[in-house]
Write a protein that holds these residues in place. Structure first.
Motif, mmCIF file in Angstrom:
data_model
loop_
_atom_site.group_PDB
_atom_site.id
_atom_site.type_symbol
_atom_site.label_atom_id
_atom_site.label_comp_id
_atom_site.label_asym_id
_atom_site.label_seq_id
_atom_site.Cartn_x
_atom_site.Cartn_y
_atom_site.Cartn_z
ATOM 1 N N ARG A 87 -3.569 13.173 -8.214
ATOM 2 C CA ARG A 87 -3.401 12.378 -7.297
ATOM 3 C C ARG A 87 -4.310 11.303 -6.873
ATOM 4 N N PHE A 88 -3.783 10.326 -6.736
ATOM 5 C CA PHE A 88 -4.946 9.267 -5.916
ATOM 6 C C PHE A 88 -5.747 9.925 -4.733
ATOM 7 N N LEU A 89 -4.830 10.162 -3.756
ATOM 8 C CA LEU A 89 -5.348 10.834 -2.690
ATOM 9 C C LEU A 89 -5.014 12.185 -2.481
ATOM 10 N N ARG A 131 -12.635 9.815 -1.233
ATOM 11 C CA ARG A 131 -12.215 10.847 -2.329
ATOM 12 C C ARG A 131 -11.186 10.580 -2.936
ATOM 13 N N THR A 152 -0.968 6.318 3.273
ATOM 14 C CA THR A 152 0.230 6.263 2.523
ATOM 15 C C THR A 152 -0.369 7.020 1.228
ATOM 16 N N PRO A 153 0.295 7.125 0.155
ATOM 17 C CA PRO A 153 -0.375 8.005 -1.097
ATOM 18 C C PRO A 153 -1.593 7.013 -1.487
ATOM 19 N N TRP A 154 -1.434 5.723 -1.179
ATOM 20 C CA TRP A 154 -2.612 4.850 -1.795
ATOM 21 C C TRP A 154 -3.494 4.319 -1.020
ATOM 22 N N SER A 155 -3.523 4.624 0.344
ATOM 23 C CA SER A 155 -4.439 4.098 1.186
ATOM 24 C C SER A 155 -4.555 4.794 2.934
ATOM 25 N N TYR A 156 -5.633 4.550 3.297
ATOM 26 C CA TYR A 156 -5.559 5.152 4.601
ATOM 27 C C TYR A 156 -6.701 4.325 5.390
ATOM 28 N N THR A 190 3.099 -1.904 4.253
ATOM 29 C CA THR A 190 4.094 -1.059 3.910
ATOM 30 C C THR A 190 5.359 -1.242 4.596
ATOM 31 N N PRO A 191 6.633 -0.824 4.490
ATOM 32 C CA PRO A 191 7.648 -0.975 5.401
ATOM 33 C C PRO A 191 7.452 -0.738 6.933
ATOM 34 N N THR A 221 0.815 -1.341 0.126
ATOM 35 C CA THR A 221 0.177 0.119 0.086
ATOM 36 C C THR A 221 1.020 1.169 -0.057
ATOM 37 N N ALA A 222 2.483 1.131 0.165
ATOM 38 C CA ALA A 222 3.059 2.355 -0.128
ATOM 39 C C ALA A 222 3.158 2.606 -1.515
ATOM 40 N N THR A 260 -9.253 1.810 3.620
ATOM 41 C CA THR A 260 -9.361 1.714 2.187
ATOM 42 C C THR A 260 -8.155 1.763 1.443
ATOM 43 N N TYR A 261 -8.105 1.313 0.242
ATOM 44 C CA TYR A 261 -6.861 1.486 -0.215
ATOM 45 C C TYR A 261 -6.995 1.055 -1.878
ATOM 46 N N ALA A 264 3.588 5.064 5.037
ATOM 47 C CA ALA A 264 4.700 4.568 4.162
ATOM 48 C C ALA A 264 6.035 4.768 4.859
ATOM 49 N N GLY A 298 -8.852 10.539 -6.702
ATOM 50 C CA GLY A 298 -8.328 11.000 -8.153
ATOM 51 C C GLY A 298 -8.054 9.962 -9.300
#
Lengths: 291, 291, 291, 291
Positions: free
Chosen positions: C256-258, D264, C281-285, B281-282, B187-188, D287-288, C188, D266
């Protein structure tokens, strides 16, 4: 019984040397020369003054000082004149339980190291586990001599900072201790999980797990004290085991989906805060390095 | 070599009995009487017809049938006339590695059970691990005789359904197999984690871990095949171990925060789908029972 | 300027009444009679003594007291003799921005309520949002008269506890304030996320969002102050918006994704601690109600 | 009604041109020349042959072809001879709802673009939202002419690939469609969440949300169809809203902690798979971007 920094600042030279003479192994002159720099505003300033006196000594004197340190060894091979501080420190790293093969390897490496660098292998053992001692020794055995002499002095700084923090009470202590803490949240109920037994194990290279700490979570889902505090967290591999099955209680026949939840993690920074929470439901969990 | 249901439906009585006579232990008459109910639209219908014939038999015949089953035993104590099917099934549950104490306990319990119920303890061993067999035996040892006779017949249904599914190809098979699968997401990076070694262990009561399956994740973060499929997932405790440290690669000195991630879980439903993903993630991870 | 409990305990009757006479709306006699119970060890004890004096008054006196409370109303319809405390309290719940339809509904409900119960609708408005006031009013409008009288007195207890906590400094304050806090972790990187703008909005029934608080996270990933503290968290629907896109920085073309992460949640307990972290992370939360 | 690739491969020249003559805007000669390269094994090979014929044409012919494309415009300003395909494509990007300011800006930019590059601004509008069209236009308005001519031809390739995929059935279609899917798991129960209403909105720059898709999850926690499929996912900002409050049901007074959960995100890659699960309990969710 720690002594107050304020009190130290007002001691006569003899009493000052008596109080701090053994911080640097077999080298009361370090404390003696640092005396001139009183008063010290912080424990860190006192430590810095002692390190500065060591650094100002002639190279041969420093080499002599390094040579006054004991070899790393299992109990059978330890020098009879080991200082009490060194004896206790070597035990913490699990060097009391060496296999014959390990004892033999240590003896071989000690000889090879002395031959190459002219002084014994010095490491702040309170920052290490059994496994990381050997890894560190292997890594440094072939270092460049100038680099390695700096590495030995850096370890001296760590050893003496720890001793000083144990000995002296006062403001501005060097940051030589780590913290390992946890937090349990039952996210199915949206509340802390109380009454959960948490065990911390250190993992040996062969997978064996040795219990380090055990506690039960309180109403806030935390252990009453951090699992490790007021000391470095030895570099190595660990496993937290959370007995959430007992907390969740019985349901139906057969094994629960989650019972003991193991979190396996490595510690590379003994002085850092490792906060490792567990957020769980009967069917899921997550963990992360928090702050 | 499985036989097609269509083919079975068109066999002469002798051939039919030859094909299915050993599904019910030492009781070819069950298949023989089910013959009259051909054609069978589904494998489940065939199984139901066989179970109905068993149920329609006089109580003494059923008791006799139950008595034709072998005692559960380690290899040393197994009856010489054990059918091949029973021999193979008993091995799967790890009954080949009994301690002397366990072998003795099994012998004692077998005697006590026969004395109380008039027939041997019957359990579908392919649905069990070493540990859950003993738990199941202990649980049923003191049951009410009527309840226990039903329990024994329910186990017969499970045993014969599994044998039939192995023997006959056709539509409408009984749901006797489970699936254990996983999925790795980094997920990173917001992408599946490929090339991660996943190992599945079954855990014994004493904490020993026995490797059951091993696989490497593909570009979609999944193992090429489920870790368990086409068989029941034996009731018991398991640990998945994900070698994400190798995937994440080296960084700095000292141990990584996450290296081998263990997920320990229990299986209570051998015929269910256990999908157990790892999102990581790490510095964090989460898992859950998915679908 | 709050007055110290110690000081209050030593005041003459007149000064005591002057200090606390307006805590109970238009009823200085409540404070006057509580005077006899000095000294008060805690603020809670003082409040309890005042409530006890109200409870000990004859029913008609209590009814009279209830009737001294203003109707809930928008600014146009407010009584000219509204106390300053009531005026300020009514504004906090957003009753300053009523639509004509809402103002008319409030007037109609006020009349119907007085007719049914014999006193005006009393609610601790500082515990409510615009929307929850109407929901509460609708719920209580058809209550049993005895139950509703108790409900009105419970609201009096809440209103006066809040006024007392604002007025008096001392130990043992009633727990009338909530806390809304957050914590941002970049999983991340395994570290707190600093410099992230966090905005808290209250959501109206029509979906409109009104900014309540805004802050930027510090080095520990927390806002310097809780987003709400030292007051009740009004019952209602909220949205936290975390501007993690700015923190994560630019990458490639396109969205961006998020970017802005919204967390929408309801508050039902104004005095509770709502800790709502964001692990991302940039791709999950993930988020949860923490502690 | 799509035509089969096999059938196309066997058509006479006239019929072939009739079938594909309008894929390249006002340029039936592209299909005409590609005819010579039959048979085509895949739709991608057919598309490649057409692009190759365009690329082999003299530069002035290509410029003429580019000039046969319409200006991007709102409905009022659209050229009367706009092809049906172009008309429909421009509507999908929400260009039917331009403010006067936007219409004016578009006209201004169209003129400036033509002046600078010698042909109209061409973009594959089916890959864009209202907002991203303007962002793309702004970005390309000042490009280097050679770079921009390549950008225009790349957009032609996207437009014609989409048209071809709609027109021709056969193996090896160009990957011009994206997928947007979701999955709901109730991790407090360890099971998929069925019966949850999911709505997908596209977000305009001013925060307005326009409903794009709505579905209810099935027994596996998935929507019966992906929320977007068989078309590109227009570049832009989106919000998924999961009505988990209705699923979780009523509990006590006051708002639930979680009711409508908004996610939300992108989209930067219209041809990608965006799988966006929601794992939730009444008190937490995560979510991811999955796979």
């Amino acid at each position: 019984m720690p002594v107050a920094l304020d009190a130290l600042n007002n001691l006569a030279p003899d009493a000052f040397a008596a109080a701090l003479g053994d911080i640097f192994e077999h080298a009361p002159w370090v404390a003696g020369r640092a005396y001139a720099h009183r008063p010290f505003a912080t424990v860190t300033a006192l430590h810095a003054a002692m390190l500065a006196e060591l650094g100002a000594a002639p190279p041969e004197a420093v080499t002599g000082f390094l040579n006054n340190h004991p070899d790393l060894a299992g109990p059978a091979a330890r020098a009879p004149d080991l200082t009490a501080a060194s004896r206790q420190e070597q035990a913490t790293a699990g060097l009391d339980v060496l296999t014959p093969e390990e004892a033999e390897r240590l003896a071989r490496w000690n000889a090879r190291y002395r031959e190459r660098f002219g002084f014994p292998f010095i490491v702040c053992v309170r920052r290490h586990t059994h496994g990381s001692i050997f890894a560190e020794f292997a890594r440094r055995l072939d270092a460049d001599p100038d680099v390695e002499r700096q590495a030995a002095l850096a370890e001296i700084a760590r050893i003496t900072a720890l001793r000083l923090v144990d000995r002296v009470d006062g403001p501005g202590k060097p940051e030589v201790h780590g913290v390992l803490s946890t937090h349990l949240l039952d996210t199915a109920r949206g509340a802390p999980a109380a009454g959960v037994t948490v065990r911390l194990f250190v993992l040996a290279g062969d997978g064996a797990a040795r219990l380090v700490a055990e506690a039960v979570t309180n109403a806030d889902g935390r252990t009453p004290q951090p699992l490790i505090a007021a000391r470095p967290i030895p570099i190595g591999s660990y496993e937290l085991r959370f007995a959430i099955g007992d907390y969740l209680g019985q349901r139906g026949d057969g094994p629960r989906f989650l019972d003991i939840v193991p979190i396996r993690f490595g510690v590379a920074g003994p002085e850092a805060h490792y906060h490792i929470p567990l957020l769980f439901t009967p069917w899921s969990y997550s963990t992360y390095r928090g702050s």
